[in-house]
Design a protein around this motif. Structure first.
Motif, PDB file in Angstrom:
ATOM      1  N   UNK A   1       0.844  -1.168   0.000  1.00  0.00           N
ATOM      2  CA  UNK A   1       0.000   0.000   0.000  1.00  0.00           C
ATOM      3  C   UNK A   1       0.893   1.237   0.000  1.00  0.00           C
ATOM      4  N   UNK A   2       0.680   2.111  -0.922  1.00  0.00           N
ATOM      5  CA  UNK A   2       1.478   3.324  -1.033  1.00  0.00           C
ATOM      6  C   UNK A   2       0.858   4.434  -0.197  1.00  0.00           C
ATOM      7  N   UNK A   3       1.650   5.437   0.084  1.00  0.00           N
ATOM      8  CA  UNK A   3       1.139   6.601   0.806  1.00  0.00           C
ATOM      9  C   UNK A   3       1.386   7.841  -0.038  1.00  0.00           C
ATOM     10  N   UNK A   4       0.602   8.881   0.224  1.00  0.00           N
ATOM     11  CA  UNK A   4       0.684  10.141  -0.500  1.00  0.00           C
ATOM     12  C   UNK A   4       1.971  10.865  -0.100  1.00  0.00           C
ATOM     13  N   UNK A   5       2.928  10.878  -0.997  1.00  0.00           N
ATOM     14  CA  UNK A   5       4.228  11.469  -0.680  1.00  0.00           C
ATOM     15  C   UNK A   5       4.163  12.986  -0.522  1.00  0.00           C
ATOM     16  N   UNK A   6       3.219  13.623  -1.202  1.00  0.00           N
ATOM     17  CA  UNK A   6       3.067  15.072  -1.061  1.00  0.00           C
ATOM     18  C   UNK A   6       2.561  15.394   0.349  1.00  0.00           C
ATOM     19  N   UNK A   7       1.557  14.644   0.807  1.00  0.00           N
ATOM     20  CA  UNK A   7       1.054  14.843   2.166  1.00  0.00           C
ATOM     21  C   UNK A   7       2.150  14.515   3.186  1.00  0.00           C
ATOM     22  N   UNK A   8       2.880  13.454   2.960  1.00  0.00           N
ATOM     23  CA  UNK A   8       3.961  13.079   3.880  1.00  0.00           C
ATOM     24  C   UNK A   8       5.004  14.192   3.964  1.00  0.00           C
ATOM     25  N   UNK A  25       8.449   3.743   8.218  1.00  0.00           N
ATOM     26  CA  UNK A  25       7.416   3.071   7.435  1.00  0.00           C
ATOM     27  C   UNK A  25       6.703   2.062   8.337  1.00  0.00           C
ATOM     28  N   UNK A  26       5.369   2.187   8.383  1.00  0.00           N
ATOM     29  CA  UNK A  26       4.567   1.337   9.257  1.00  0.00           C
ATOM     30  C   UNK A  26       3.103   1.453   8.812  1.00  0.00           C
ATOM     31  N   UNK A  30       3.563   5.872   6.242  1.00  0.00           N
ATOM     32  CA  UNK A  30       4.698   6.501   6.892  1.00  0.00           C
ATOM     33  C   UNK A  30       4.196   7.127   8.184  1.00  0.00           C
ATOM     34  N   UNK A  31       4.777   6.747   9.310  1.00  0.00           N
ATOM     35  CA  UNK A  31       4.374   7.320  10.590  1.00  0.00           C
ATOM     36  C   UNK A  31       5.497   8.191  11.129  1.00  0.00           C
ATOM     37  N   UNK A  32       5.103   9.133  11.965  1.00  0.00           N
ATOM     38  CA  UNK A  32       6.052  10.039  12.594  1.00  0.00           C
ATOM     39  C   UNK A  32       5.957   9.824  14.095  1.00  0.00           C
ATOM     40  N   UNK A  33       7.097   9.510  14.693  1.00  0.00           N
ATOM     41  CA  UNK A  33       7.131   9.250  16.129  1.00  0.00           C
ATOM     42  C   UNK A  33       7.729  10.447  16.857  1.00  0.00           C
ATOM     43  N   UNK A  34       7.286  10.623  18.086  1.00  0.00           N
ATOM     44  CA  UNK A  34       7.831  11.636  18.975  1.00  0.00           C
ATOM     45  C   UNK A  34       8.369  10.889  20.182  1.00  0.00           C
ATOM     46  N   UNK A  35       9.673  10.965  20.399  1.00  0.00           N
ATOM     47  CA  UNK A  35      10.333  10.217  21.472  1.00  0.00           C
ATOM     48  C   UNK A  35       9.994   8.731  21.400  1.00  0.00           C
ATOM     49  N   UNK A  42       0.835   8.986   7.643  1.00  0.00           N
ATOM     50  CA  UNK A  42       0.166   9.132   6.358  1.00  0.00           C
ATOM     51  C   UNK A  42      -0.072   7.730   5.834  1.00  0.00           C
ATOM     52  N   UNK A  43      -1.356   7.402   5.640  1.00  0.00           N
ATOM     53  CA  UNK A  43      -1.764   6.104   5.115  1.00  0.00           C
ATOM     54  C   UNK A  43      -2.625   6.381   3.892  1.00  0.00           C
ATOM     55  N   UNK A  44      -2.223   5.845   2.757  1.00  0.00           N
ATOM     56  CA  UNK A  44      -2.851   6.201   1.478  1.00  0.00           C
ATOM     57  C   UNK A  44      -2.774   7.718   1.336  1.00  0.00           C
ATOM     58  N   UNK A  45      -3.930   8.383   1.175  1.00  0.00           N
ATOM     59  CA  UNK A  45      -3.923   9.843   1.056  1.00  0.00           C
ATOM     60  C   UNK A  45      -4.600  10.483   2.270  1.00  0.00           C
ATOM     61  N   UNK A  46      -4.524   9.792   3.401  1.00  0.00           N
ATOM     62  CA  UNK A  46      -5.180  10.254   4.610  1.00  0.00           C
ATOM     63  C   UNK A  46      -4.176  10.387   5.751  1.00  0.00           C
ATOM     64  N   UNK A  47      -4.590  11.144   6.770  1.00  0.00           N
ATOM     65  CA  UNK A  47      -3.739  11.361   7.935  1.00  0.00           C
ATOM     66  C   UNK A  47      -4.225  10.495   9.082  1.00  0.00           C
TER      67      UNK A  47
END
Length: 108
Positions: A1-8, A25-26, A30-35, A42-47
């Motif tokens: 499954x691809x994710x929206x690179x522009x949104x990412x 990548x998860x 693509x997920x963003x972790x804090x600590x 970003x999953x597909x074209x959604x947040x």
């Protein structure tokens, strides 16, 4: 499954100032972790946004928001936001909410 690179890239640009943010990548996106704790993704074209339990009802009442489902089960503490509602101000507000939720969690 691809994710929206522009949104990412938009998410990355808004989170860039925080040195504790790491992209991984998860969930097929693509997920963003804090600590070390996942805050947004970003999953597909959604947040994908982590929300504190007390903030969940208000978050789900926002335009384009719905519960995050995994294999037919709702994942508590997570909201999916449709990409078409994510103008710059809306995206920034969701990212702030996503960064607040894991703030009280211990680092991983």
């Amino acid at each position: 499954m691809a994710y929206d690179e522009v949104l990412a890239e938009r998410v990355r640009d808004l989170l860039e100032e925080d040195c504790e943010v790491v992209a991984k990548k998860m969930f097929g996106g693509l997920v963003f972790t804090v600590r070390g704790n996942t805050a947004v993704g970003v999953v597909d074209d959604e947040l994908l946004v982590r929300v504190a339990p007390d903030d969940t009802p208000q978050a789900l009442a926002q335009p384009g928001a719905r519960p995050f489902e995994v294999r037919g089960r709702i994942s508590k503490g997570w909201v999916i936001v449709a990409g078409e509602v994510l103008d710059d101000d809306v995206l920034d507000n969701w990212l702030k909410l996503g960064r607040e939720a894991p703030a009280g969690l211990p680092p991983k």
